[in-house]
Design an enzyme around this catalytic site. Structure first.
Site, short mmCIF file in Angstrom:
data_model
loop_
_atom_site.label_atom_id
_atom_site.label_comp_id
_atom_site.label_asym_id
_atom_site.label_seq_id
_atom_site.Cartn_x
_atom_site.Cartn_y
_atom_site.Cartn_z
CG ASP A 61 -1.97 1.07 1.20
OD1 ASP A 61 -2.29 1.58 0.11
OD2 ASP A 61 -2.48 1.41 2.28
CD GLU A 116 2.28 8.53 4.70
OE1 GLU A 116 2.50 9.74 4.54
OE2 GLU A 116 1.39 7.92 4.10
CG ASN A 119 9.84 10.21 -2.22
OD1 ASN A 119 9.11 9.65 -3.03
ND2 ASN A 119 10.20 11.48 -2.34
CG ASP A 131 -1.19 14.51 0.05
OD1 ASP A 131 -2.26 14.23 0.62
OD2 ASP A 131 -0.10 14.59 0.63
CE LYS A 179 -1.06 26.63 -4.86
NZ LYS A 179 -0.46 27.38 -3.77
#
Length: 193
Positions: free
Chosen positions: A3, A29, A57, A97, A101
């Site tokens: 996940d 995460e 990451n 997320d 932008k």
């Protein structure tokens, strides 16, 4: 079962509690403090040895992490004359997320490199499940997988056609919140070819 972007790990805790022997579960995460709290929950749910969380990451560390895991599994099974190859059977990326932008686009989770890394470590028939409450985010993630159609096949022909249900029947915290507000969730299922 991987996940990517697991947040506090609630989804993995739920699925691993219900199906502890189906997979080895791993959540990735990027936020270290969130990983710390997710790890604290493993023993409370009696899932040590079935579930773990790693702070990293995914766009930087995934190749190295999956190579390390495959090497360790092959080493563990060498005594039995077995070689375990590509054993990553399930990947989920749920409600990342959105980074609307354009200058933050580099922070998006699903990139061509991430898709290629997953392709290297997933056998034919393995599944990728994507979800978002932001249609454009789901479409962009899905497009990255569809762009590498030699590795992944979308379960739907049209980009405007979405899966209607969560294939696991276990909702994330975000999914519950979105559905309680009567908002849509966009989903896609892709299969490693």
């Amino acid at each position: 079962f991987l996940d990517i972007g697991c947040s506090r790990g609630g989804f993995l805790l739920d699925i691993a509690s219900q199906r502890p022997d189906d997979y080895n579960y791993l959540g990735l995460e990027i936020r270290p403090i969130v990983v710390y709290h997710a790890k604290e929950r493993i023993d409370k749910h009696k899932l040590r040895g079935h579930l773990d969380f790693v702070g990293c990451n995914a766009n930087v560390d995934l190749q190295r992490l999956l190579t390390l895991l495959a090497t360790e599994r092959n080493k563990d099974n060498a005594d039995h004359g077995e070689k375990i190859g590509k054993n990553l059977q399930m990947v989920t990326i749920q409600f990342p997320d959105p980074h609307f932008k354009s200058r933050h686009a580099k922070r998006r989770v699903v990139t061509p490199e991430l898709v290629a890394t997953l392709a290297r470590h997933m056998p034919a028939g393995a599944t990728v499940f994507l979800q978002s409450d932001v249609k454009s985010v789901l479409d962009e993630m899905r497009w990255e997988f569809r762009e590498q159609s030699e590795y992944f096949r979308d379960s739907r022909e049209s980009l405007s056609d979405y899966e209607t249900k969560n294939i696991f029947g276990i909702a994330t915290e975000r999914e519950i919140s979105v559905l309680e507000r009567g908002l849509p969730v966009y989903r896609a299922v892709l299969t490693r070819t």
